[in-house]
Scaffold this motif. Structure first.
Motif, short mmCIF file in Angstrom:
data_model
loop_
_atom_site.label_atom_id
_atom_site.label_comp_id
_atom_site.label_asym_id
_atom_site.label_seq_id
_atom_site.Cartn_x
_atom_site.Cartn_y
_atom_site.Cartn_z
N ASN A 136 0.87 -1.17 0.00
CA ASN A 136 0.00 0.00 0.00
C ASN A 136 0.90 1.23 0.00
OD1 ASN A 136 -2.41 -1.43 0.15
ND2 ASN A 136 -2.60 -1.25 2.36
N GLN A 137 0.62 2.18 -0.86
CA GLN A 137 1.40 3.41 -0.94
C GLN A 137 0.46 4.61 -0.99
OE1 GLN A 137 4.73 3.77 -0.56
NE2 GLN A 137 4.76 1.57 -0.12
N ARG A 138 -0.25 4.79 0.09
CA ARG A 138 -1.26 5.82 0.22
C ARG A 138 -0.68 7.24 0.07
NH1 ARG A 138 -5.37 5.71 5.24
NH2 ARG A 138 -5.43 3.60 4.51
N GLY A 139 0.60 7.42 0.31
CA GLY A 139 1.23 8.74 0.18
C GLY A 139 1.05 9.32 -1.21
N VAL A 140 1.01 8.48 -2.23
CA VAL A 140 0.77 8.96 -3.60
C VAL A 140 -0.67 9.44 -3.71
CG1 VAL A 140 0.67 8.31 -6.04
CG2 VAL A 140 2.54 7.46 -4.60
N GLY A 141 -1.61 8.64 -3.23
CA GLY A 141 -3.02 9.01 -3.28
C GLY A 141 -3.34 10.27 -2.49
#
Length: 182
Positions: free
Chosen positions: A58-63
């Motif tokens: 999961n790479q929520r920082g992009v979102g």
């Protein structure tokens, strides 16, 4: 030669397993990416034991707009090069940048595992593992029908109890050594 490897596929979480987790923050650039102690050596060993290694992260920082996809790709390119330089390999990286918890690819939802099974139909889930540092990772493993290996020691036994965990190890290197030892 590939068929002589004892295990089929290892799915790996990234933050907290391959690299040092940044509590309350994200790895937003290559300069912030630090390999976890023993991870490069572990990945070399695990590459000899598994037919394939796949990152699911999961790479929520992009979102959330804290970084862009190009920065994430640069981090992954650096990570892959360092792993290769240390005689390991990652076959593919799947990442979910969505912020919506109900998105099918966002862990613990099994979308990234399902995508890997479509991309690599020869994967045998009964002989696959997922190494992650969170209970969310263990929930993903259970939902996908694969063995979950909890990396690290951030949870108490009581916190872990309701979650299926096949094996618990202090770090990825310890896991690799356990599999390597008959």
């Amino acid at each position: 030669m590939e068929s002589t490897k004892p295990f089929d596929t290892l799915f790996l979480d990234r933050d907290g397993v391959i690299n040092v987790h940044r509590p309350g923050d994200y790895v937003k650039s290559v300069s912030e990416f630090v390999f976890a102690e023993g991870a490069l050596q572990a990945l070399a060993v695990l590459s000899r034991l598994f037919r394939r290694l796949i990152v699911v992260t999961n790479q929520r920082g992009v979102g959330r707009g804290l970084m862009n996809r190009q920065a994430l790709d640069e981090i992954h390119s650096y990570m892959l090069q360092q792993i290769e330089n240390h005689h390991g390999k990652i076959d593919k990286i799947y990442c979910c940048t969505e912020t919506d918890e109900s998105h099918p690819d966002r862990k613990p939802n099994p979308g990234m595992i399902h995508q890997a099974l479509r991309d690599f139909p020869e994967i045998d889930p009964a002989n696959a593992w997922l190494a992650g540092d969170s209970l969310t990772d263990m929930q993903l493993a259970a939902r996908a029908g694969i063995k979950g290996v909890l990396i690290g020691s951030r949870y108490t036994a009581e916190e872990i109890k309701p979650t299926p965990v096949y094996l618990s190890c202090k770090d990825l290197f310890t896991f690799a050594k356990k599999l390597q030892t008959p």
